[in-house]
Every structure is written in C-alpha cells, then in structure tokens.
Scaffold this motif. Structure first.
Motif, short mmCIF file in Angstrom:
data_model
loop_
_atom_site.label_atom_id
_atom_site.label_comp_id
_atom_site.label_asym_id
_atom_site.label_seq_id
_atom_site.Cartn_x
_atom_site.Cartn_y
_atom_site.Cartn_z
N LEU A 31 0.84 -1.20 0.00
CA LEU A 31 0.00 0.00 0.00
C LEU A 31 0.88 1.24 0.00
O LEU A 31 1.77 1.39 0.83
N ALA A 32 0.60 2.15 -0.93
CA ALA A 32 1.43 3.34 -1.08
C ALA A 32 0.71 4.60 -0.62
O ALA A 32 0.99 5.69 -1.07
N PHE A 33 -0.23 4.47 0.31
CA PHE A 33 -0.95 5.64 0.80
C PHE A 33 -1.16 5.50 2.31
O PHE A 33 -1.23 4.41 2.84
N PRO A 34 -1.25 6.63 3.01
CA PRO A 34 -1.47 6.57 4.46
C PRO A 34 -2.94 6.30 4.77
O PRO A 34 -3.81 6.43 3.91
N ASP A 35 -3.21 5.94 5.98
CA ASP A 35 -4.57 5.72 6.47
C ASP A 35 -4.79 6.61 7.69
O ASP A 35 -4.78 6.14 8.81
N PRO A 36 -4.93 7.95 7.47
CA PRO A 36 -4.97 8.86 8.62
C PRO A 36 -6.14 8.62 9.56
O PRO A 36 -5.97 8.66 10.76
N LEU A 37 -7.34 8.39 9.04
CA LEU A 37 -8.47 8.20 9.94
C LEU A 37 -8.36 6.88 10.69
O LEU A 37 -8.65 6.80 11.87
N GLY A 38 -7.92 5.83 10.00
CA GLY A 38 -7.74 4.55 10.68
C GLY A 38 -6.69 4.65 11.77
O GLY A 38 -6.86 4.13 12.88
N ALA A 39 -5.61 5.35 11.50
CA ALA A 39 -4.54 5.50 12.49
C ALA A 39 -5.02 6.30 13.69
O ALA A 39 -4.78 5.91 14.84
N ILE A 40 -5.72 7.40 13.45
CA ILE A 40 -6.24 8.20 14.56
C ILE A 40 -7.28 7.41 15.34
O ILE A 40 -7.30 7.43 16.57
#
Length: 97
Positions: A31-40
C-alpha cells in the motif's frame, strides 16, 4: 477528537483511498498511501465499521467507513445497518465473469 464529535455523531469516510487490493498483496509493503483516519481511530480507541457500498468499473468492491466517538459503538453499528439495508446499496453482488 472529542471536539469533533460535539458536532457529529458519526463520521462517514471512504474505507480506503483505493478499491480493494488483490488477495495476494502484502499489505505491509504493497500500500502506497497513508490511512490517517484509521490511524487516529486506533490511537484514540474509536469504534469503526466498514460496509460495502458498491463496485468500481473493474468490478472491485469499495467500502464506506463509519467512525464514532469512543464508547459509542451502537451509533456506528446503526449507521452501518442503515446503509446496508438502504435501497442504494442492498442487495449488490459483483458480476462473476
């Protein structure tokens, strides 16, 4: 996050910023994209639920994620149930070809 949920009961976002990945993909490296909502959400202990909501032109499933305030699992499950039973997405099945 508490301030955000003073105005909203549940947040609705794309589950991922891309359609489903192949079953053979190594998710740790592929995966080449972040998961900001999942991480938060994970950091803050927020309940979340991903519900299927359609298919891409290439017949790959896409999902909608509902996230709620800490401890309000019921609101997240209710939002998911409402979407799952709405005429907009149910019943949908991928084309088998």
């Amino acid at each position: 996050m508490d301030a955000l949920f003073e105005s909203y009961d549940v947040l609705a976002t794309a589950t991922l910023p891309a359609p489903a990945t192949p079953l053979t993909m190594n998710l740790a490296t592929g995966l080449a994209f972040p998961d900001p909502l999942g991480a938060i959400g994970n950091l803050c202990g927020l309940p979340a639920l991903s519900v299927p909501c359609g298919f891409t032109e290439k017949n790959l499933p896409v999902g909608l994620q509902f996230v709620g305030r800490a401890g309000d699992d019921a609101a997240v499950l209710e939002a998911g149930a409402k979407l799952s039973t709405s005429n907009a997405v149910a019943p949908q099945h991928p084309r088998l070809s």
